[in-house]
Design an enzyme around this catalytic site. Structure first.
Site, PDB file in Angstrom:
ATOM      1  N   ASP A   1       0.846  -1.188   0.000  1.00  0.00           N
ATOM      2  CA  ASP A   1       0.000   0.000   0.000  1.00  0.00           C
ATOM      3  C   ASP A   1       0.886   1.244   0.000  1.00  0.00           C
ATOM      4  O   ASP A   1       1.821   1.345   0.809  1.00  0.00           O
ATOM      5  CB  ASP A   1      -0.910  -0.002   1.230  1.00  0.00           C
TER       6      ASP A   1
ATOM      7  N   TYR B   1       1.302   5.696  -0.423  1.00  0.00           N
ATOM      8  CA  TYR B   1       0.884   6.917   0.286  1.00  0.00           C
ATOM      9  C   TYR B   1       1.064   8.060  -0.707  1.00  0.00           C
ATOM     10  O   TYR B   1       1.857   8.965  -0.510  1.00  0.00           O
ATOM     11  CB  TYR B   1       1.794   7.065   1.511  1.00  0.00           C
TER      12      TYR B   1
ATOM     13  N   HIS C   1      -3.655  14.162   0.716  1.00  0.00           N
ATOM     14  CA  HIS C   1      -3.849  13.326   1.902  1.00  0.00           C
ATOM     15  C   HIS C   1      -2.635  13.414   2.829  1.00  0.00           C
ATOM     16  O   HIS C   1      -2.785  13.602   4.052  1.00  0.00           O
ATOM     17  CB  HIS C   1      -4.085  11.873   1.482  1.00  0.00           C
TER      18      HIS C   1
ATOM     19  N   ARG D   1       1.777  17.178  12.773  1.00  0.00           N
ATOM     20  CA  ARG D   1       3.071  17.843  12.881  1.00  0.00           C
ATOM     21  C   ARG D   1       3.006  19.345  12.616  1.00  0.00           C
ATOM     22  O   ARG D   1       4.011  20.038  12.775  1.00  0.00           O
ATOM     23  CB  ARG D   1       4.076  17.204  11.904  1.00  0.00           C
TER      24      ARG D   1
ATOM     25  N   GLU E   1     -10.363   4.220   3.945  1.00  0.00           N
ATOM     26  CA  GLU E   1      -9.425   4.905   3.068  1.00  0.00           C
ATOM     27  C   GLU E   1      -9.843   4.621   1.631  1.00  0.00           C
ATOM     28  O   GLU E   1      -9.844   3.468   1.187  1.00  0.00           O
ATOM     29  CB  GLU E   1      -7.981   4.454   3.317  1.00  0.00           C
TER      30      GLU E   1
ATOM     31  N   GLU F   1      -9.225   4.259  -1.942  1.00  0.00           N
ATOM     32  CA  GLU F   1      -8.034   3.989  -2.736  1.00  0.00           C
ATOM     33  C   GLU F   1      -8.411   3.248  -4.015  1.00  0.00           C
ATOM     34  O   GLU F   1      -9.534   2.785  -4.181  1.00  0.00           O
ATOM     35  CB  GLU F   1      -7.041   3.127  -1.937  1.00  0.00           C
TER      36      GLU F   1
ATOM     37  N   ASP G   1      -8.964   0.510   2.239  1.00  0.00           N
ATOM     38  CA  ASP G   1      -7.968   0.055   3.205  1.00  0.00           C
ATOM     39  C   ASP G   1      -8.432   0.475   4.600  1.00  0.00           C
ATOM     40  O   ASP G   1      -8.040   1.512   5.118  1.00  0.00           O
ATOM     41  CB  ASP G   1      -6.597   0.652   2.869  1.00  0.00           C
TER      42      ASP G   1
ATOM     43  N   ARG H   1      -7.463   3.911  13.560  1.00  0.00           N
ATOM     44  CA  ARG H   1      -6.555   5.035  13.772  1.00  0.00           C
ATOM     45  C   ARG H   1      -5.956   5.053  15.172  1.00  0.00           C
ATOM     46  O   ARG H   1      -4.797   5.450  15.349  1.00  0.00           O
ATOM     47  CB  ARG H   1      -7.308   6.352  13.524  1.00  0.00           C
TER      48      ARG H   1
ATOM     49  N   GLN I   1      -3.362   2.320  15.272  1.00  0.00           N
ATOM     50  CA  GLN I   1      -2.261   2.743  14.407  1.00  0.00           C
ATOM     51  C   GLN I   1      -1.380   3.793  15.081  1.00  0.00           C
ATOM     52  O   GLN I   1      -0.145   3.735  15.006  1.00  0.00           O
ATOM     53  CB  GLN I   1      -2.829   3.300  13.099  1.00  0.00           C
TER      54      GLN I   1
ATOM     55  N   TYR J   1       2.577   2.795  15.632  1.00  0.00           N
ATOM     56  CA  TYR J   1       3.200   3.236  14.387  1.00  0.00           C
ATOM     57  C   TYR J   1       4.713   3.405  14.500  1.00  0.00           C
ATOM     58  O   TYR J   1       5.460   3.078  13.572  1.00  0.00           O
ATOM     59  CB  TYR J   1       2.564   4.567  13.963  1.00  0.00           C
TER      60      TYR J   1
ATOM     61  N   LYS K   1      -3.822  -1.841  10.409  1.00  0.00           N
ATOM     62  CA  LYS K   1      -4.098  -1.993   8.989  1.00  0.00           C
ATOM     63  C   LYS K   1      -4.314  -3.437   8.550  1.00  0.00           C
ATOM     64  O   LYS K   1      -4.885  -3.675   7.481  1.00  0.00           O
ATOM     65  CB  LYS K   1      -2.912  -1.426   8.180  1.00  0.00           C
TER      66      LYS K   1
ATOM     67  N   THR L   1      -8.772  -5.476   4.114  1.00  0.00           N
ATOM     68  CA  THR L   1      -8.736  -4.564   2.969  1.00  0.00           C
ATOM     69  C   THR L   1      -9.761  -5.078   1.976  1.00  0.00           C
ATOM     70  O   THR L   1      -9.709  -6.246   1.584  1.00  0.00           O
ATOM     71  CB  THR L   1      -7.348  -4.533   2.315  1.00  0.00           C
TER      72      THR L   1
ATOM     73  N   THR M   1      -4.664   6.540   0.276  1.00  0.00           N
ATOM     74  CA  THR M   1      -5.874   7.364   0.270  1.00  0.00           C
ATOM     75  C   THR M   1      -5.814   8.428  -0.822  1.00  0.00           C
ATOM     76  O   THR M   1      -4.814   9.133  -0.961  1.00  0.00           O
ATOM     77  CB  THR M   1      -6.059   8.048   1.633  1.00  0.00           C
TER      78      THR M   1
ATOM     79  N   GLU N   1      -9.814  12.814   7.730  1.00  0.00           N
ATOM     80  CA  GLU N   1      -9.741  14.131   7.102  1.00  0.00           C
ATOM     81  C   GLU N   1     -11.101  14.799   7.013  1.00  0.00           C
ATOM     82  O   GLU N   1     -11.238  16.001   7.275  1.00  0.00           O
ATOM     83  CB  GLU N   1      -9.157  13.999   5.696  1.00  0.00           C
TER      84      GLU N   1
END
Length: 420
Positions: free
Chosen positions: A130, A132, A137, A146, A202, A204, A236, A240, A243, A247, A256, A260, A353, A367
């Protein structure tokens, strides 16, 4: 303009004669799986056509891929064979061609109503990766965690970021999804075990690898599409809260790996060729091994619908487009193999995503609700920040032609309560 078929096909059908996506189906309970193509409200059994002598391609007659319970054998034969089969199928289904139209015994044996067959996973998936690849996204998620000035990681504009997913939990549309259990860490409290409370989607798309490459022999970006058999919709599912805690430092794991969902119909690059468009401008320019010889994006309209147990039908919560992806499929495949990694027929590579530039085009609840701070209000008056038990998610996609569509059907899944 659309080419007429002897089968009546509405202009808004996903499965026009310009599409002919491949899938694996079971015509009746307990029957062996078969390979077919979707046409209007029907699925056409390819093995019946071969046995009747109506579909004559030397490599197909030798390998007999349509007698297999997956598309892997056919995908391994390569683009010249795929193109030859597609051309013959379009000719057989054309309104002016009597070969199949007027052959009642073969027609009756080969055509099955879509609403009366069971669709199966289209391929035996050996490996699943998968990516990114949506800048919107990645920017949205990076901004949340961040800050806007540090949204993209330093590597993001230089290579397609990805992770290796779990092939064993890829399921076909219609399979219910269990809410996963795992560790979470709410605030400053100690870690705890239990069901995910922040279950997400997600939006995708993914592609299946065709012939693939040998170990130690990378696929050049200019040749990458020769190894891309076709595309499917992908959801997917993501936990959260699980994760977030797991992570660091090695990336996605239990958040994850639980499920799927993919659509059952694989739309070929030949069917999508009229919808090829340039992708986003890439600055800085990619390194030479990632530079495209031609436009690598496709204009495919995407939609996510959410249906609670109180609703009669899914309500659209997102509309996006495949063309928004910053890193193309060819670049993803070239980068994946530049290390010498060997791809095999049936391997699945997903896009990550697909979010667009507007808030209603964001491809995840994370989002769309901005980490739960902006709940979605549904027609029933219910609200959602993340998925609740009993919710059904339906993803759809199509490319719009002049009087016809090239569509993907749907990727559907309903959330069941956690086992913990």
């Amino acid at each position: 303009m659309t080419t007429p078929s002897f089968i009546s096909i509405p202009s808004d059908s996903d499965f026009s004669i310009h599409n002919l996506p491949y899938g694996v189906f079971r015509p009746s309970p307990g029957a062996p799986p078969r390979v077919g193509v979707a046409i209007g409200d029907f699925v056409l059994d390819c093995s019946v056509l071969v046995e009747a002598g109506l579909l004559v391609v030397e490599e197909v007659q030798a390998a007999q891929p349509f007698r297999k319970p997956s598309l892997n054998a056919f995908m391994s034969l390569g683009r010249p064979v795929w193109q030859a089969v597609r051309q013959q199928l379009q000719e057989l289904l054309a309104a002016e061609t009597a070969t199949l139209r007027d052959n009642e015994p073969v027609r009756e044996a080969a055509l099955h109503r879509l609403d009366q067959v069971e669709m199966l996973l289209p391929a035996t998936i050996g490996d699943y990766t998968d990516f990114y690849s949506s800048r919107e996204h990645a920017t949205n998620v990076g901004t949340m965690f961040r800050g806007k000035d540090n949204a993209l990681q330093p590597n993001w504009l230089h290579l397609p970021v990805g992770y290796h997913g779990r092939a064993s939990s890829v399921v076909v549309s219609g399979i219910d999804i269990r809410r996963p259990c795992g560790q979470t860490k709410p605030g400053d409290d100690p870690p705890q075990y239990g069901p995910s409370r922040l279950l997400d989607i997600e939006l995708e798309m993914g592609f299946f690898v065709g012939p693939g490459n040998r170990l130690g022999e990378p696929i050049p970006v200019a040749d990458a599409e020769e190894h891309i058999f076709g595309l499917v919709l992908v959801n997917d599912w993501s936990a959260r809260d699980i994760q977030k805690w797991e992570y660091v430092p090695l990336g996605p794991f239990l958040g994850k790996n639980f499920a799927t969902t993919v659509s059952p119909w694989v739309v070929t690059l030949e069917a999508l060729a009229p919808f090829r468009v340039p992708g986003p401008t890439q600055e800085p320019a990619p390194l030479p091994y990632l530079q495209h010889p031609h436009p690598g994006a496709f204009d495919i309209q995407l939609e996510v619908g959410l249906q609670t147990p109180e609703m009669d039908a899914p309500h659209p919560i997102c509309r996006s487009n495949f063309k928004h992806l910053y890193w193309s499929m060819a670049q993803q495949l070239a980068h994946h193999t530049v290390s010498g990694c060997n791809m095999r027929s049936g391997d699945l590579l997903a896009s990550g995503t697909i979010s667009g530039p507007t808030e209603d085009s964001y491809g995840s609840l994370l989002e769309l609700t901005w980490r739960g701070s902006k709940p979605i209000v549904l027609p029933t008056g219910e609200t959602r920040t993340f998925l609740q038990d009993g919710d059904t998610v339906v993803m759809k996609g199509y490319a719009q032609g002049d009087g016809y569509r090239v569509g993907f059907g749907e990727a559907r899944g309903r959330i069941l309560p956690a086992p913990c």
